[in-house]
Design a protein around this motif. Structure first.
Motif, PDB file in Angstrom:
ATOM      1  N   GLU A  51      41.169  47.257  41.456  1.00 23.06           N
ATOM      2  CA  GLU A  51      42.178  46.578  42.259  1.00 23.06           C
ATOM      3  C   GLU A  51      41.940  45.069  42.339  1.00 23.06           C
ATOM      4  O   GLU A  51      42.872  44.286  42.483  1.00 23.06           O
ATOM      5  CB  GLU A  51      42.218  47.179  43.658  1.00 23.06           C
ATOM      6  CG  GLU A  51      42.805  48.581  43.690  1.00 23.06           C
ATOM      7  CD  GLU A  51      43.282  48.963  45.071  1.00 23.06           C
ATOM      8  OE1 GLU A  51      42.996  48.223  46.027  1.00 23.06           O
ATOM      9  OE2 GLU A  51      43.967  49.993  45.190  1.00 23.06           O
ATOM     10  N   GLY A  55      45.688  43.543  39.301  1.00 23.85           N
ATOM     11  CA  GLY A  55      46.993  43.336  39.911  1.00 23.85           C
ATOM     12  C   GLY A  55      47.095  43.957  41.281  1.00 23.85           C
ATOM     13  O   GLY A  55      46.111  44.392  41.872  1.00 23.85           O
ATOM     14  N   PRO A  56      48.330  44.056  41.833  1.00 23.61           N
ATOM     15  CA  PRO A  56      48.541  44.546  43.190  1.00 23.61           C
ATOM     16  C   PRO A  56      47.976  45.942  43.381  1.00 23.61           C
ATOM     17  O   PRO A  56      48.122  46.805  42.518  1.00 23.61           O
ATOM     18  CB  PRO A  56      50.080  44.564  43.321  1.00 23.61           C
ATOM     19  CG  PRO A  56      50.540  43.555  42.319  1.00 23.61           C
ATOM     20  CD  PRO A  56      49.581  43.645  41.186  1.00 23.61           C
ATOM     21  N   GLN A  58      47.385  49.806  44.750  1.00 18.47           N
ATOM     22  CA  GLN A  58      48.276  50.932  45.032  1.00 18.47           C
ATOM     23  C   GLN A  58      47.703  51.797  46.153  1.00 18.47           C
ATOM     24  O   GLN A  58      48.054  52.950  46.284  1.00 18.47           O
ATOM     25  CB  GLN A  58      48.432  51.782  43.750  1.00 18.47           C
ATOM     26  CG  GLN A  58      48.988  51.014  42.558  1.00 18.47           C
ATOM     27  CD  GLN A  58      50.379  50.478  42.818  1.00 18.47           C
ATOM     28  OE1 GLN A  58      51.217  51.187  43.360  1.00 18.47           O
ATOM     29  NE2 GLN A  58      50.623  49.232  42.463  1.00 18.47           N
ATOM     30  N   LEU A  80      42.032  40.089  47.874  1.00 14.77           N
ATOM     31  CA  LEU A  80      43.193  40.466  48.688  1.00 14.77           C
ATOM     32  C   LEU A  80      43.777  39.264  49.426  1.00 14.77           C
ATOM     33  O   LEU A  80      44.982  39.216  49.689  1.00 14.77           O
ATOM     34  CB  LEU A  80      42.799  41.540  49.707  1.00 14.77           C
ATOM     35  CG  LEU A  80      42.400  42.912  49.172  1.00 14.77           C
ATOM     36  CD1 LEU A  80      42.099  43.855  50.331  1.00 14.77           C
ATOM     37  CD2 LEU A  80      43.492  43.503  48.291  1.00 14.77           C
ATOM     38  N   ARG A  83      46.890  37.583  48.063  1.00 15.53           N
ATOM     39  CA  ARG A  83      48.088  38.398  47.842  1.00 15.53           C
ATOM     40  C   ARG A  83      48.971  38.432  49.081  1.00 15.53           C
ATOM     41  O   ARG A  83      48.518  38.192  50.195  1.00 15.53           O
ATOM     42  CB  ARG A  83      47.683  39.819  47.438  1.00 15.53           C
ATOM     43  CG  ARG A  83      46.964  39.828  46.090  1.00 15.53           C
ATOM     44  CD  ARG A  83      46.483  41.206  45.725  1.00 15.53           C
ATOM     45  NE  ARG A  83      45.811  41.175  44.427  1.00 15.53           N
ATOM     46  CZ  ARG A  83      44.984  42.099  43.999  1.00 15.53           C
ATOM     47  NH1 ARG A  83      44.710  43.131  44.755  1.00 15.53           N
ATOM     48  NH2 ARG A  83      44.419  42.005  42.810  1.00 15.53           N
ATOM     49  N   GLU A  86      52.395  42.567  52.005  1.00 14.80           N
ATOM     50  CA  GLU A  86      52.763  43.922  51.612  1.00 14.80           C
ATOM     51  C   GLU A  86      51.900  44.456  50.478  1.00 14.80           C
ATOM     52  O   GLU A  86      52.000  45.630  50.132  1.00 14.80           O
ATOM     53  CB  GLU A  86      54.243  43.963  51.203  1.00 14.80           C
ATOM     54  CG  GLU A  86      55.208  43.656  52.336  1.00 14.80           C
ATOM     55  CD  GLU A  86      54.968  44.563  53.544  1.00 14.80           C
ATOM     56  OE1 GLU A  86      54.799  45.788  53.347  1.00 14.80           O
ATOM     57  OE2 GLU A  86      54.936  44.046  54.672  1.00 14.80           O
ATOM     58  N   GLN A  87      51.085  43.584  49.894  1.00 12.06           N
ATOM     59  CA  GLN A  87      50.204  44.008  48.815  1.00 12.06           C
ATOM     60  C   GLN A  87      48.762  44.166  49.296  1.00 12.06           C
ATOM     61  O   GLN A  87      47.847  44.300  48.492  1.00 12.06           O
ATOM     62  CB  GLN A  87      50.256  42.998  47.662  1.00 12.06           C
ATOM     63  CG  GLN A  87      51.618  42.924  46.997  1.00 12.06           C
ATOM     64  CD  GLN A  87      51.659  41.896  45.878  1.00 12.06           C
ATOM     65  OE1 GLN A  87      50.746  41.091  45.737  1.00 12.06           O
ATOM     66  NE2 GLN A  87      52.708  41.943  45.092  1.00 12.06           N
ATOM     67  N   ARG A  88      48.576  44.161  50.612  1.00 12.94           N
ATOM     68  CA  ARG A  88      47.253  44.330  51.183  1.00 12.94           C
ATOM     69  C   ARG A  88      47.247  45.546  52.112  1.00 12.94           C
ATOM     70  O   ARG A  88      48.258  45.861  52.741  1.00 12.94           O
ATOM     71  CB  ARG A  88      46.837  43.095  52.006  1.00 12.94           C
ATOM     72  CG  ARG A  88      46.837  41.790  51.250  1.00 12.94           C
ATOM     73  CD  ARG A  88      46.140  40.701  52.064  1.00 12.94           C
ATOM     74  NE  ARG A  88      46.721  40.512  53.381  1.00 12.94           N
ATOM     75  CZ  ARG A  88      47.603  39.570  53.692  1.00 12.94           C
ATOM     76  NH1 ARG A  88      48.026  38.745  52.751  1.00 12.94           N
ATOM     77  NH2 ARG A  88      48.070  39.453  54.918  1.00 12.94           N
TER      78      ARG A  88
END
Length: 549
Positions: A51, A55-56, A58, A80, A83, A86-88
């Motif tokens: 991660e 990339g972002p 999941q 993190l 980012r 919403e991607q954390r």
């Protein structure tokens, strides 16, 4: 990493309240942590590395870290911070902390939760999942800041009883393993703390309770049993009541016991009606336990449909989306079963073993899913990697088998092209498990001879017209004469007609065996040196062995 399950959501505060300060506590809680937690994911070192560089993420709203070093957590949290929100994840729970990790979590806007070093991660996961599952039953779609609804969930029931009685509640199963508990007020005694951290009652304390006859009284008496405080042992006064289902017809308790509800005295004396409340809680607990054991979860039903265990007509794309599975790429199924252990059946411990399988599988493949039937555990592994899979399964079975006192076996199906073919993969794993084998982990390719032979024998055994009456004639002759023709023929055929080897196995003279074979040929009307007669007779004898068990 486990597949996140979407529910209405609960606040981090509610999750921590349910876990209790004995198990977990907030280290830092930035403003972002006020958002609802809708899913939980288990992450290990390889997941953090992926991660941090791929990339972002999941992962779920709450990430529970296992087997991860502080330096790895720090690198991940730093990644993190760059980012979007919403991607954390909303929160991270870990046993490993440092000042640098705390500062990195704050900069990333992620709440940091400290998990007690002795707490079992599977307990943390099951507790959080229970709270999240309870959210789907709450009125108006969620309960962001309310306790768990007691009518649907053992944790909610424990909290309700604690509130009504002024005490601290734990609910255990028949093996003294923790099922649920209420939040603590800081006055939990050592017995309660050790039970929560270890998810089962400590052996020394359980032995003392048995010596005092507490469990005998619980099973014998209807109503609450008092356990007085003991300064030497450091525990406070308790009330306990047996969890027992009752017959609808007579209203009498049904054996066996399902467990115990314990009520520890906290910062004040228990309410006068605590015993009556506890007795009512035991009735509700029995319903909840029986319901959970008999009814699979919605996720389990979806997985079973995907595996072809719940009928046809499956909308694979919709199920894949609901289970957060990739819609393309290879996938495989691992089936797991066990022998009966000395003190009970496989079915009595299958759910405990499945919990361990789920934990290992999530660490091995983040999108893996686990479900159970009455006799088997199935693991779905999307994007399956053939290399190393059998070795991982073997290692997992060794660990879980030692812990449960079981001999576990597994079958690994060949990877299939898409999720739509998982039903055939599950059937392949079943074909291998249906045949008793010596190998701990096997595939159809490894055991094709025994699988096909077993299926041929089953086919012949199931159809009367395929049974040769001449074998029964031989059996009748043996019974009438007190002879040993059948055993002699079996040894002779198993050793490819080697008279000396067969005679040695039977502890008879070779001439004696030759006489018996001639006698058997006469009774059967067959020639045992004829290949077709030999093959047919061996299949018929296999059918007889199968029926004899």
């Amino acid at each position: 990493m486990t597949a996140p399950t979407t529910v209405s959501g609960v606040s981090l505060e509610t999750l921590l309240q349910t876990l209790g300060s004995t198990v977990a506590s907030a280290v830092s809680a930035p403003a972002a942590s006020g958002a609802l937690i809708r899913s939980v994911t288990l992450l290990e070192s390889s997941d953090l590395a992926e991660e941090a560089h791929a990339g972002p993420p999941q992962s779920g709203d709450l990430c529970v870290l296992v087997g991860v070093r502080a330096s790895e957590i720090l690198t991940w949290l730093i990644s993190l911070a760059s980012r979007g929100r919403e991607q954390r994840p909303r929160a991270v729970a870990t046993k490993v902390l440092s000042a640098e990790v705390e500062r990195a979590a704050t900069r990333a806007g992620v709440a940091l939760v400290a998990v007690h070093p002795q707490a079992r991660i599977d307990l943390v996961l099951s507790t959080v999942r229970s709270v999240l599952a309870g959210a789907s039953h709450a009125p108006f779609g969620g309960y962001a800041d309310e306790p768990v609804a007691g009518e649907h969930d053992l944790y909610g029931l424990a909290q309700t009883v604690a509130t009504m009685t002024g005490g601290l509640v734990t609910i255990e199963d028949e093996r003294a393993q923790m099922l649920a508990y209420s939040a603590s007020d800081g006055l939990a005694d050592e017995l309660r703390m050790l039970s929560i951290l270890g998810r089962e009652g400590p052996a020394d304390y359980l032995r003392r309770l048995r010596e005092w006859g507490v469990y005998d009284r619980l099973r014998r008496e209807r109503g609450a049993v008092e356990v007085p405080a003991d300064k030497e042992l450091g525990w406070r006064r308790r009330l306990a009541v047996d969890i027992r289902a009752f017959s609808d017809a007579t209203g009498t308790p049904v054996e066996p016991s399902l467990g115990t509800v314990w009520l520890q005295e906290g910062s004040r004396e228990l309410d006068p009606d605590a015993a009556a409340v506890l007795e009512g809680a035991a009735v509700l607990a029995a319903r909840l336990i029986e319901r959970s054991r008999s009814a699979p979860t919605q996720e389990a039903l979806q997985i079973q449909r995907l595996l072809g265990l719940r009928g046809g007509g499956v909308d694979v794309p919709s199920l894949a989306a609901a289970l957060s599975l990739p819609s393309s790429g290879p996938a495989t199924v691992v089936g797991i079963t066990a022998t009966t252990r000395p003190d009970g059946t496989w079915t009595s411990v299958i759910h405990d073993v499945a919990a361990g399988v789920r934990l290992h599988a999530s660490a091995y493949a983040r999108e893996s899913l686990v479900t159970t039937t009455e006799q088997r555990i199935y693991v779905v592994i999307p994007r399956a990697r053939a290399a190393g899979l059998s070795a991982w399964v073997s290692s997992m079975l060794d660990r879980l088998g030692r812990r449960a006192g079981l001999t576990l076996r597994a079958a690994v199906a060949a990877p299939v092209a898409s999720l739509a073919d998982l039903g055939s993969a599950r059937a392949e794993a079943d074909r291998v498990l249906d045949r008793a084998g010596a190998d701990q982990v096997s595939t159809l390719a490894d055991s094709r001879t025994s699988v096909l032979l077993g299926e041929i024998v089953e086919l012949v055994a199931a159809q009367e017209q395929l049974r040769d009456p001449r074998l029964q004639t031989l059996l009748d002759d043996d019974e009438a004469r007190g002879g040993a023709l059948v055993a002699s023929v079996e040894h002779y055929l198993d050793r490819f007609g080697d008279v000396r080897a067969a005679a040695a196995a039977l502890h008879v003279h070779p001439n004696t065996l030759r006489y018996r074979i001639r006698r058997a040929e006469h009774v059967l009307g067959m020639r045992l040196d004829d290949p077709e007669d030999r093959l047919l007779l061996q299949i018929q004898l296999q059918c007889r062995r199968r029926e004899a068990g």
